[in-house]
Write a protein that holds these residues in place. Structure first.
Motif, mmCIF file in Angstrom:
data_model
loop_
_atom_site.group_PDB
_atom_site.id
_atom_site.type_symbol
_atom_site.label_atom_id
_atom_site.label_comp_id
_atom_site.label_asym_id
_atom_site.label_seq_id
_atom_site.Cartn_x
_atom_site.Cartn_y
_atom_site.Cartn_z
ATOM 1 N N VAL A 155 0.838 -1.204 0.000
ATOM 2 C CA VAL A 155 0.000 0.000 0.000
ATOM 3 C C VAL A 155 0.871 1.252 0.000
ATOM 4 O O VAL A 155 0.584 2.217 -0.721
ATOM 5 C CB VAL A 155 -0.986 -0.018 1.194
ATOM 6 N N MET A 156 1.954 1.245 0.761
ATOM 7 C CA MET A 156 2.846 2.411 0.798
ATOM 8 C C MET A 156 3.489 2.638 -0.573
ATOM 9 O O MET A 156 3.616 3.784 -1.022
ATOM 10 C CB MET A 156 3.920 2.243 1.873
ATOM 11 N N ARG A 157 3.890 1.575 -1.246
ATOM 12 C CA ARG A 157 4.450 1.704 -2.590
ATOM 13 C C ARG A 157 3.428 2.348 -3.530
ATOM 14 O O ARG A 157 3.760 3.240 -4.313
ATOM 15 C CB ARG A 157 4.834 0.338 -3.170
ATOM 16 N N LYS B 7 8.071 -2.504 -9.812
ATOM 17 C CA LYS B 7 8.609 -3.044 -8.561
ATOM 18 C C LYS B 7 7.479 -3.572 -7.674
ATOM 19 O O LYS B 7 7.612 -4.611 -7.026
ATOM 20 C CB LYS B 7 9.409 -1.970 -7.818
ATOM 21 N N THR B 8 6.368 -2.858 -7.660
ATOM 22 C CA THR B 8 5.217 -3.288 -6.867
ATOM 23 C C THR B 8 4.657 -4.593 -7.426
ATOM 24 O O THR B 8 4.329 -5.520 -6.678
ATOM 25 C CB THR B 8 4.136 -2.200 -6.842
ATOM 26 N N PHE B 9 4.569 -4.662 -8.744
ATOM 27 C CA PHE B 9 4.088 -5.888 -9.391
ATOM 28 C C PHE B 9 4.972 -7.075 -9.030
ATOM 29 O O PHE B 9 4.481 -8.144 -8.661
ATOM 30 C CB PHE B 9 4.042 -5.696 -10.913
ATOM 31 N N PHE B 10 6.287 -6.896 -9.101
ATOM 32 C CA PHE B 10 7.183 -8.009 -8.809
ATOM 33 C C PHE B 10 7.156 -8.374 -7.328
ATOM 34 O O PHE B 10 7.344 -9.542 -6.970
ATOM 35 C CB PHE B 10 8.593 -7.725 -9.317
ATOM 36 N N ALA B 11 6.887 -7.412 -6.469
ATOM 37 C CA ALA B 11 6.699 -7.733 -5.049
ATOM 38 C C ALA B 11 5.465 -8.618 -4.876
ATOM 39 O O ALA B 11 5.468 -9.564 -4.073
ATOM 40 C CB ALA B 11 6.574 -6.458 -4.221
ATOM 41 N N MET B 12 4.427 -8.334 -5.652
ATOM 42 C CA MET B 12 3.213 -9.150 -5.588
ATOM 43 C C MET B 12 3.479 -10.553 -6.143
ATOM 44 O O MET B 12 3.013 -11.546 -5.588
ATOM 45 C CB MET B 12 2.079 -8.476 -6.366
ATOM 46 N N LEU C 112 3.687 -14.079 -15.302
ATOM 47 C CA LEU C 112 4.737 -13.092 -15.622
ATOM 48 C C LEU C 112 4.701 -12.711 -17.093
ATOM 49 O O LEU C 112 4.823 -11.533 -17.438
ATOM 50 C CB LEU C 112 6.111 -13.637 -15.249
ATOM 51 N N SER C 113 4.508 -13.676 -17.967
ATOM 52 C CA SER C 113 4.484 -13.359 -19.400
ATOM 53 C C SER C 113 3.218 -12.605 -19.785
ATOM 54 O O SER C 113 3.257 -11.768 -20.680
ATOM 55 C CB SER C 113 4.650 -14.622 -20.240
#
Length: 81
Positions: free
Chosen positions: A14-16, A53-58, A77-78
């Motif tokens: 959420v902070m991101r 970066k947020t997507f990859f954290a998810m 991912l693809s």
């Protein structure tokens, strides 16, 4: 096992997103004030990278949960990156 429901992980995501939201508002102001296109593009690039970066954290969360097969994570991912 950490999930998106983990309070610490949820707070970080959420902070991101709030930071990205602020970046987007800043970009809107840049456009409204006729800022140089290159500066706007630079800020758009930064916002896009922050969302990535947020997507990859998810995706990391999905992997950490362990209930999605590796092939499905690769397909996700693809599809979304």
């Amino acid at each position: 096992m950490p999930t998106v429901h983990d309070p610490e992980r949820k707070r970080a995501l959420v902070m991101r997103l709030k930071r990205v939201e602020g970046q987007l508002r800043g970009i809107q102001k840049l456009i409204e004030t006729d800022t140089d296109c290159e500066k706007v593009a630079q800020q758009l690039s930064a916002a896009r990278k922050a969302l990535d970066k947020t997507f990859f954290a998810m995706v990391g969360c999905v992997i950490a949960q362990g209930d999605v097969p590796a092939d499905d994570v690769a397909d996700m991912l693809s599809r979304f990156s």
